[in-house]
Design a protein around this motif. Sequence first.
Motif, short mmCIF file in Angstrom:
data_model
loop_
_atom_site.label_atom_id
_atom_site.label_comp_id
_atom_site.label_asym_id
_atom_site.label_seq_id
_atom_site.Cartn_x
_atom_site.Cartn_y
_atom_site.Cartn_z
N ALA A 277 3.08 93.76 56.92
CA ALA A 277 2.88 92.14 57.12
C ALA A 277 2.99 91.53 56.04
O ALA A 277 3.94 90.20 55.92
CB ALA A 277 1.54 91.96 57.62
N ALA A 278 2.73 91.94 54.81
CA ALA A 278 2.97 91.43 53.32
C ALA A 278 4.56 91.30 53.04
O ALA A 278 5.10 89.96 52.87
CB ALA A 278 2.02 92.06 52.45
N LEU A 279 5.47 92.41 53.45
CA LEU A 279 6.67 92.67 53.18
C LEU A 279 7.23 91.38 54.02
O LEU A 279 7.99 90.79 53.44
CB LEU A 279 7.31 93.85 53.13
N ALA B 128 10.63 86.80 54.79
CA ALA B 128 10.81 85.48 55.77
C ALA B 128 10.82 84.58 54.71
O ALA B 128 11.73 83.48 55.10
CB ALA B 128 9.54 85.46 56.80
N LEU B 129 10.14 84.21 53.89
CA LEU B 129 10.11 82.98 53.02
C LEU B 129 11.29 83.02 52.10
O LEU B 129 11.84 81.83 51.95
CB LEU B 129 8.96 83.24 51.88
N LEU C 225 3.84 80.82 57.33
CA LEU C 225 4.12 81.86 56.53
C LEU C 225 3.00 82.12 55.29
O LEU C 225 2.31 83.19 55.01
CB LEU C 225 5.38 82.00 55.94
N LEU C 226 2.88 80.90 54.72
CA LEU C 226 1.76 80.96 53.52
C LEU C 226 0.41 81.00 53.90
O LEU C 226 -0.38 81.61 53.40
CB LEU C 226 2.10 79.55 52.86
N ALA C 227 0.19 80.42 55.20
CA ALA C 227 -1.37 80.41 55.59
C ALA C 227 -1.90 81.70 56.19
O ALA C 227 -2.64 82.23 55.83
CB ALA C 227 -1.45 79.32 56.84
#
Length: 308
Positions: free
Chosen positions: A261-263, A268-269, A293-295
């Motif tokens: 999920a982190a990758l 995506a960012l 994405l940041l939340a």
Amino acid sequence: MNSPTQPTAPRPRLGFIGAGRLAQTLARAAQQAGWTVSHVASRHAGRAQALADALPGCSAVGMDAVVTYCDLVLLTVSDDAIASVCAALPWRTGQAAVHCSGATEVSALQSAAAAGAAIGGFHPLTVFADPGATLASLPGCTVAIEAQGTLNLTLEQFAQDLRLRPLSLPPGARARYHAAAHYAGAFLNALLGEAARLWASFGASEEQTLAALLPLARSTLNAAQTGGLAESLPGVVSRGDVGTLRKHLDAIDGLPEQDIAALYRVLALRTLRTARGAGRLDATQAAAIEALLLADQQLVQTRSQSIE
């Protein structure tokens, strides 16, 4: 009236120190292009002999002999060995020492320069896993060249004869150049590995994953070649599809491997940056995607800390 044809400068006698996959490919390509590969050497004598046997008129000799008999010597040893191997050889004025490393600075050959030899770098930007396959696909690949004066002209001619696309590198840029290349090489392989991990969660094999996703990867690369990075950008972020993006995140957030999920969020960012710069999204869409994405990134970090 046609102007007289300019005489072609004689090609230098070419030698290789190191007989691994890179040398096996370049030496054969050079021979096919009309260059004379006269001598090869390796710390693995059998490997040098096998390469020499594949090249008409070539001899397997010691490293000193390659430098003695050849005008242009390509050092195709491991990166860490370049400086020490170079320092142990009897270089002379009028010849050239060239390494084939992507990240190593040409200054690693300073001992050859001190003896009067010209020095440079010649790094073909491709994968050398299978010399036979690489030899067939070599034409059209980029080769990074760093040299001065006559040697630069010689290496550009070598690239042209091998049907490579020369890219001139300034001093000090090699590590950045080589790191960037990993995004299209080793990291691409790693991304396919991440896809295989996700598909394994619903029972798909690696073979099934590659059979399905390699054509998609090729079509993405073809689109980028035709239309550029921004114009060809695919995916839910480039479309501003917040609903589908939310589904992706909900699905991978439920997996035990939180690094997946982190990758995904990091990539995506980065995709959002490209889409925003290309004007693919309006301000409202871009803000909504970034906030999502940041939340969720903060949520994933919180979950990871609670697990620890």
